[in-house]
Enzyme design. Structure first.
Site, PDB file in Angstrom:
ATOM      1  N   ASP A  11     -45.400  14.251  74.614  1.00 15.74           N
ATOM      2  CA  ASP A  11     -46.774  14.332  74.106  1.00 15.74           C
ATOM      3  C   ASP A  11     -46.818  14.151  72.589  1.00 15.74           C
ATOM      4  OD1 ASP A  11     -47.866  14.811  76.637  1.00 15.74           O
ATOM      5  OD2 ASP A  11     -47.335  16.924  76.493  1.00 15.74           O
TER       6      ASP A  11
ATOM      7  N   ASN B 195     -56.089  16.499  70.477  1.00 20.64           N
ATOM      8  CA  ASN B 195     -55.950  17.854  71.032  1.00 20.64           C
ATOM      9  C   ASN B 195     -56.932  18.838  70.398  1.00 20.64           C
ATOM     10  OD1 ASN B 195     -53.909  17.550  72.882  1.00 20.64           O
ATOM     11  ND2 ASN B 195     -52.262  18.124  71.479  1.00 20.64           N
TER      12      ASN B 195
ATOM     13  N   THR C 179     -54.810  22.312  77.078  1.00 15.44           N
ATOM     14  CA  THR C 179     -53.513  22.722  77.635  1.00 15.44           C
ATOM     15  C   THR C 179     -52.433  22.845  76.559  1.00 15.44           C
ATOM     16  OG1 THR C 179     -53.237  20.367  78.115  1.00 15.44           O
ATOM     17  CG2 THR C 179     -53.835  21.797  79.967  1.00 15.44           C
TER      18      THR C 179
ATOM     19  N   ASN D 220     -54.264  25.551  72.265  1.00 17.86           N
ATOM     20  CA  ASN D 220     -55.376  26.347  72.798  1.00 17.86           C
ATOM     21  C   ASN D 220     -54.923  27.271  73.926  1.00 17.86           C
ATOM     22  OD1 ASN D 220     -58.390  26.777  73.412  1.00 17.86           O
ATOM     23  ND2 ASN D 220     -57.615  25.947  75.344  1.00 17.86           N
TER      24      ASN D 220
END
Ligand code: NAP
Length: 267
Positions: free
Chosen positions: A51, A125, A165, A168
Protein backbone atom coordinates in the site's frame (compact mmCIF):
# COMPACT_ATOMS: atom_id res chain seq x y z
CA UNK A 1 -5.49 7.62 -24.45
CA UNK A 2 -3.27 4.93 -25.98
CA UNK A 3 -4.83 1.47 -25.60
CA UNK A 4 -1.38 -0.12 -25.73
CA UNK A 5 0.64 2.06 -23.38
CA UNK A 6 1.15 0.89 -19.80
CA UNK A 7 2.96 2.76 -17.00
CA UNK A 8 4.71 0.62 -14.44
CA UNK A 9 6.00 1.66 -11.01
CA UNK A 10 7.61 -0.38 -8.27
CA UNK A 11 9.26 -0.09 -4.90
CA UNK A 12 12.85 -1.32 -4.57
CA UNK A 13 12.17 -4.69 -2.91
CA UNK A 14 14.00 -7.48 -4.80
CA UNK A 15 10.66 -9.36 -5.13
CA UNK A 16 9.05 -6.27 -6.69
CA UNK A 17 11.93 -5.75 -9.14
CA UNK A 18 11.72 -9.42 -10.20
CA UNK A 19 7.94 -9.08 -10.63
CA UNK A 20 8.47 -5.95 -12.73
CA UNK A 21 10.86 -7.76 -15.11
CA UNK A 22 8.36 -10.59 -15.46
CA UNK A 23 5.31 -8.41 -16.08
CA UNK A 24 7.15 -6.13 -18.53
CA UNK A 25 8.08 -9.20 -20.51
CA UNK A 26 4.47 -10.48 -20.43
CA UNK A 27 3.06 -7.09 -21.47
CA UNK A 28 5.51 -6.68 -24.36
CA UNK A 29 4.62 -10.25 -25.51
CA UNK A 30 0.97 -9.15 -25.58
CA UNK A 31 1.82 -6.13 -27.76
CA UNK A 32 1.91 -3.41 -25.07
CA UNK A 33 4.45 -0.61 -24.81
CA UNK A 34 5.66 -0.24 -21.24
CA UNK A 35 7.14 2.90 -19.74
CA UNK A 36 8.45 3.69 -16.27
CA UNK A 37 7.79 7.41 -16.80
CA UNK A 38 4.28 8.58 -15.99
CA UNK A 39 2.23 9.31 -19.09
CA UNK A 40 -1.39 10.47 -18.78
CA UNK A 41 -2.01 8.78 -22.16
CA UNK A 42 -1.51 5.29 -20.72
CA UNK A 43 -4.51 2.95 -20.50
CA UNK A 44 -3.23 1.36 -17.32
CA UNK A 45 -0.89 2.09 -14.41
CA UNK A 46 0.64 -0.93 -12.70
CA UNK A 47 2.04 -0.47 -9.22
CA UNK A 48 4.17 -3.21 -7.65
CA UNK A 49 4.76 -3.33 -3.88
CA UNK A 50 2.41 -2.76 -0.96
CA UNK A 51 0.00 0.00 0.00
CA UNK A 52 2.93 2.33 0.68
CA UNK A 53 4.10 1.90 -2.93
CA UNK A 54 0.52 2.39 -4.10
CA UNK A 55 0.17 5.68 -2.20
CA UNK A 56 3.53 6.85 -3.55
CA UNK A 57 2.41 6.09 -7.12
CA UNK A 58 -0.84 8.00 -6.62
CA UNK A 59 1.06 11.04 -5.29
CA UNK A 60 3.88 10.89 -7.87
CA UNK A 61 1.31 10.73 -10.70
CA UNK A 62 -0.67 13.61 -9.11
CA UNK A 63 -3.84 11.60 -8.43
CA UNK A 64 -4.25 10.23 -11.97
CA UNK A 65 -7.56 9.40 -13.63
CA UNK A 66 -5.95 6.35 -15.32
CA UNK A 67 -7.05 2.99 -13.83
CA UNK A 68 -4.42 1.50 -11.50
CA UNK A 69 -3.67 -2.16 -10.86
CA UNK A 70 -1.81 -3.00 -7.66
CA UNK A 71 0.39 -6.09 -7.50
CA UNK A 72 1.29 -7.14 -3.97
CA UNK A 73 4.78 -8.33 -3.16
CA UNK A 74 4.58 -9.51 0.42
CA UNK A 75 3.02 -6.51 2.18
CA UNK A 76 -0.41 -5.96 3.74
CA UNK A 77 -1.59 -4.94 0.27
CA UNK A 78 -5.04 -3.58 0.95
CA UNK A 79 -5.14 -1.56 -2.27
CA UNK A 80 -3.26 -4.24 -4.19
CA UNK A 81 -5.52 -6.60 -6.14
CA UNK A 82 -3.31 -9.44 -7.30
CA UNK A 83 -0.32 -11.50 -6.21
CA UNK A 84 2.63 -12.01 -8.55
CA UNK A 85 1.50 -15.52 -9.56
CA UNK A 86 -1.84 -14.11 -10.83
CA UNK A 87 -0.26 -11.78 -13.41
CA UNK A 88 -0.90 -14.03 -16.44
CA UNK A 89 -4.54 -14.63 -15.41
CA UNK A 90 -5.00 -10.91 -14.91
CA UNK A 91 -3.65 -10.07 -18.36
CA UNK A 92 -6.14 -12.41 -20.00
CA UNK A 93 -9.01 -10.80 -18.05
CA UNK A 94 -7.71 -7.29 -18.76
CA UNK A 95 -7.47 -7.87 -22.51
CA UNK A 96 -11.07 -9.24 -22.54
CA UNK A 97 -12.27 -6.29 -20.42
CA UNK A 98 -13.22 -8.80 -17.73
CA UNK A 99 -12.64 -6.65 -14.64
CA UNK A 100 -14.36 -3.98 -12.55
CA UNK A 101 -13.30 -0.52 -11.44
CA UNK A 102 -13.49 0.49 -7.80
CA UNK A 103 -13.68 4.27 -7.42
CA UNK A 104 -12.04 5.75 -4.35
CA UNK A 105 -12.77 9.29 -3.26
CA UNK A 106 -9.97 11.47 -1.96
CA UNK A 107 -9.61 14.30 0.54
CA UNK A 108 -8.01 17.72 0.18
CA UNK A 109 -7.17 20.61 2.44
CA UNK A 110 -6.41 24.26 2.07
CA UNK A 111 -4.04 25.74 4.64
CA UNK A 112 -3.70 29.46 5.34
CA UNK A 113 -0.69 30.71 7.26
CA UNK A 114 -0.39 33.88 9.33
CA UNK A 115 0.80 35.86 6.27
CA UNK A 116 -2.28 34.83 4.30
CA UNK A 117 -0.36 32.44 2.02
CA UNK A 118 -2.39 29.42 0.90
CA UNK A 119 -1.11 25.83 0.58
CA UNK A 120 -2.87 22.70 -0.72
CA UNK A 121 -2.55 19.06 0.32
CA UNK A 122 -4.33 15.96 -0.97
CA UNK A 123 -4.73 12.47 0.42
CA UNK A 124 -6.12 9.13 -0.64
CA UNK A 125 -6.16 7.72 2.91
CA UNK A 126 -6.34 10.79 5.08
CA UNK A 127 -5.16 14.19 6.14
CA UNK A 128 -4.02 14.31 9.77
CA UNK A 129 -3.46 17.47 11.80
CA UNK A 130 -1.03 17.11 14.69
CA UNK A 131 1.26 19.13 16.91
CA UNK A 132 5.02 18.91 17.24
CA UNK A 133 6.66 16.02 19.07
CA UNK A 134 4.49 15.01 22.02
CA UNK A 135 2.75 18.36 22.51
CA UNK A 136 -1.06 18.42 22.58
CA UNK A 137 -2.88 20.70 20.15
CA UNK A 138 -5.97 22.80 20.81
CA UNK A 139 -8.16 23.04 17.73
CA UNK A 140 -11.36 24.91 17.18
CA UNK A 141 -13.37 22.67 14.84
CA UNK A 142 -16.35 23.86 12.78
CA UNK A 143 -18.51 22.03 10.28
CA UNK A 144 -19.92 24.27 7.54
CA UNK A 145 -19.21 27.31 9.69
CA UNK A 146 -20.89 25.95 12.83
CA UNK A 147 -18.48 25.57 15.74
CA UNK A 148 -18.68 21.96 16.99
CA UNK A 149 -15.89 21.47 19.48
CA UNK A 150 -12.69 22.83 20.96
CA UNK A 151 -10.55 19.74 20.52
CA UNK A 152 -7.56 19.05 22.74
CA UNK A 153 -5.32 16.05 22.27
CA UNK A 154 -2.68 14.77 19.86
CA UNK A 155 -4.68 15.82 16.81
CA UNK A 156 -7.44 14.88 14.41
CA UNK A 157 -7.53 12.71 11.33
CA UNK A 158 -9.82 13.34 8.36
CA UNK A 159 -10.11 9.94 6.69
CA UNK A 160 -11.67 8.91 3.40
CA UNK A 161 -13.56 5.63 3.16
CA UNK A 162 -10.46 4.14 1.47
CA UNK A 163 -8.30 5.32 4.35
CA UNK A 164 -10.71 4.03 6.99
CA UNK A 165 -8.74 0.76 7.17
CA UNK A 166 -5.39 2.54 7.66
CA UNK A 167 -4.33 4.92 10.48
CA UNK A 168 -8.02 5.63 11.14
CA UNK A 169 -8.62 2.00 12.09
CA UNK A 170 -5.65 1.96 14.50
CA UNK A 171 -7.19 5.00 16.21
CA UNK A 172 -10.48 3.17 16.81
CA UNK A 173 -12.24 4.71 13.79
CA UNK A 174 -14.80 2.72 11.81
CA UNK A 175 -14.15 0.71 8.68
CA UNK A 176 -16.23 2.23 5.88
CA UNK A 177 -17.27 0.54 2.65
CA UNK A 178 -15.73 2.73 -0.14
CA UNK A 179 -19.12 2.84 -1.88
CA UNK A 180 -20.10 5.30 0.87
CA UNK A 181 -18.77 8.75 0.14
CA UNK A 182 -18.02 10.45 3.45
CA UNK A 183 -15.37 12.09 5.57
CA UNK A 184 -14.56 10.52 8.92
CA UNK A 185 -13.19 12.89 11.56
CA UNK A 186 -11.31 10.74 14.05
CA UNK A 187 -9.73 12.07 17.25
CA UNK A 188 -6.11 11.19 18.01
CA UNK A 189 -5.77 10.71 21.78
CA UNK A 190 -8.51 13.21 22.72
CA UNK A 191 -8.47 14.77 26.19
CA UNK A 192 -11.82 14.56 27.86
CA UNK A 193 -11.65 16.00 31.37
CA UNK A 194 -13.11 18.95 33.25
CA UNK A 195 -10.23 20.98 31.77
CA UNK A 196 -10.80 19.95 28.13
CA UNK A 197 -13.87 18.54 26.40
CA UNK A 198 -13.39 16.68 23.13
CA UNK A 199 -15.40 14.04 21.31
CA UNK A 200 -13.86 10.64 21.92
CA UNK A 201 -15.38 8.88 18.90
CA UNK A 202 -15.28 9.55 15.15
CA UNK A 203 -17.73 11.91 13.50
CA UNK A 204 -19.10 10.75 10.12
CA UNK A 205 -19.76 13.66 7.78
CA UNK A 206 -21.53 13.78 4.41
CA UNK A 207 -19.19 14.43 1.51
CA UNK A 208 -20.42 18.00 0.90
CA UNK A 209 -19.35 19.28 4.33
CA UNK A 210 -16.38 21.56 4.96
CA UNK A 211 -14.41 21.05 8.16
CA UNK A 212 -12.60 24.17 9.33
CA UNK A 213 -9.88 23.80 11.93
CA UNK A 214 -8.35 26.80 13.68
CA UNK A 215 -5.40 26.10 15.97
CA UNK A 216 -5.08 28.18 19.13
CA UNK A 217 -2.31 30.77 19.21
CA UNK A 218 -0.29 28.70 21.70
CA UNK A 219 -0.02 25.92 19.06
CA UNK A 220 2.86 27.56 17.25
CA UNK A 221 3.78 24.54 15.20
CA UNK A 222 1.21 22.38 13.39
CA UNK A 223 1.89 19.43 11.09
CA UNK A 224 -0.33 18.47 8.16
CA UNK A 225 0.23 14.81 7.29
CA UNK A 226 -1.36 13.62 4.06
CA UNK A 227 -0.91 9.87 3.51
CA UNK A 228 2.19 9.96 5.70
CA UNK A 229 3.75 13.00 4.00
CA UNK A 230 4.48 15.54 6.73
CA UNK A 231 4.57 19.34 6.28
CA UNK A 232 5.22 21.61 9.27
CA UNK A 233 3.71 25.11 9.54
CA UNK A 234 4.32 27.95 11.98
CA UNK A 235 1.47 30.12 13.25
CA UNK A 236 -1.22 28.61 11.07
CA UNK A 237 -4.38 30.65 10.66
CA UNK A 238 -6.79 27.92 9.45
CA UNK A 239 -7.15 24.55 7.74
CA UNK A 240 -10.16 23.70 5.56
CA UNK A 241 -10.75 20.04 4.80
CA UNK A 242 -13.21 18.75 2.18
CA UNK A 243 -13.80 15.68 0.05
CA UNK A 244 -12.02 16.23 -3.28
CA UNK A 245 -13.66 15.69 -6.65
CA UNK A 246 -10.63 13.64 -7.77
CA UNK A 247 -11.21 9.90 -7.66
CA UNK A 248 -8.77 7.05 -7.97
CA UNK A 249 -9.83 4.14 -10.17
CA UNK A 250 -8.65 0.78 -8.91
CA UNK A 251 -8.78 -2.28 -11.12
CA UNK A 252 -10.40 -5.23 -9.41
CA UNK A 253 -11.13 -8.78 -10.53
CA UNK A 254 -14.82 -9.33 -11.34
CA UNK A 255 -15.40 -11.23 -8.07
CA UNK A 256 -13.79 -8.53 -5.83
CA UNK A 257 -15.69 -7.97 -2.62
CA UNK A 258 -14.62 -5.25 -0.17
CA UNK A 259 -15.75 -7.07 2.97
CA UNK A 260 -14.07 -10.34 1.96
CA UNK A 261 -10.86 -8.33 1.55
CA UNK A 262 -11.33 -6.78 5.02
CA UNK A 263 -11.83 -10.23 6.50
CA UNK A 264 -8.79 -11.71 4.75
CA UNK A 265 -6.49 -8.84 5.81
CA UNK A 266 -7.73 -8.08 9.32
CA UNK A 267 -9.17 -11.21 10.92
P1 NAP B 1 3.98 2.75 6.75
O1 NAP B 1 4.06 3.36 8.10
O2 NAP B 1 5.21 2.13 6.16
O3 NAP B 1 2.80 1.64 6.68
C1 NAP B 1 1.65 1.71 7.35
C2 NAP B 1 0.84 0.41 7.16
O4 NAP B 1 -0.45 0.82 6.72
C3 NAP B 1 1.37 -0.58 6.12
O5 NAP B 1 1.17 -1.90 6.58
C4 NAP B 1 0.49 -0.30 4.91
O6 NAP B 1 0.32 -1.45 4.05
C5 NAP B 1 -0.82 0.01 5.60
N1 NAP B 1 -1.79 0.79 4.81
C6 NAP B 1 -1.61 1.91 4.06
N2 NAP B 1 -2.78 2.30 3.52
C7 NAP B 1 -3.72 1.40 3.94
C8 NAP B 1 -5.11 1.27 3.73
N3 NAP B 1 -5.81 2.14 2.97
N4 NAP B 1 -5.77 0.25 4.34
C9 NAP B 1 -5.11 -0.64 5.12
N5 NAP B 1 -3.78 -0.56 5.36
C10 NAP B 1 -3.10 0.44 4.78
O7 NAP B 1 3.48 3.91 5.76
P2 NAP B 1 3.02 3.81 4.26
O8 NAP B 1 3.09 2.41 3.77
O9 NAP B 1 3.71 4.90 3.50
O10 NAP B 1 1.48 4.22 4.40
C11 NAP B 1 1.10 5.51 4.81
C12 NAP B 1 -0.11 5.31 5.67
O11 NAP B 1 0.29 4.73 6.90
C13 NAP B 1 -0.81 6.58 6.09
O12 NAP B 1 -1.68 7.03 5.08
C14 NAP B 1 -1.51 6.15 7.35
O13 NAP B 1 -2.85 5.77 7.10
C15 NAP B 1 -0.75 4.91 7.80
N6 NAP B 1 -0.25 5.09 9.17
C16 NAP B 1 -0.74 4.25 10.13
C17 NAP B 1 -0.38 4.42 11.44
C18 NAP B 1 -0.98 3.51 12.47
O14 NAP B 1 -1.74 2.62 12.08
N7 NAP B 1 -0.69 3.73 13.74
C19 NAP B 1 0.51 5.43 11.80
C20 NAP B 1 1.00 6.26 10.80
C21 NAP B 1 0.60 6.09 9.47
P3 NAP B 1 1.55 -2.13 3.24
O15 NAP B 1 2.22 -3.02 4.25
O16 NAP B 1 0.88 -2.92 2.15
O17 NAP B 1 2.42 -1.01 2.72
Amino acid sequence: MSRHLVNIFTNNDPASLDAMDFIMHELIEHGYTVTREYSPDACLIICIGGDGAFLETVHNCDFPSTPILGINTGHLGFFQEIEVDQISDFLEDFICGDYTIQRLTTVKCLVEDSEGSIYHHEGLNEIAIKGRQSYAVHLDISIDGIQIQKFSGDGVLCATAAGSTAYNYSLGGSIVDPRINLLQLTPIAPMNTIAYRSFTSSLMLPSDKTVTIIPEERDERIFIINDGIETGYRNLRSIQVTVSDKTIKLIRFKDYDFWSKVKSKFL
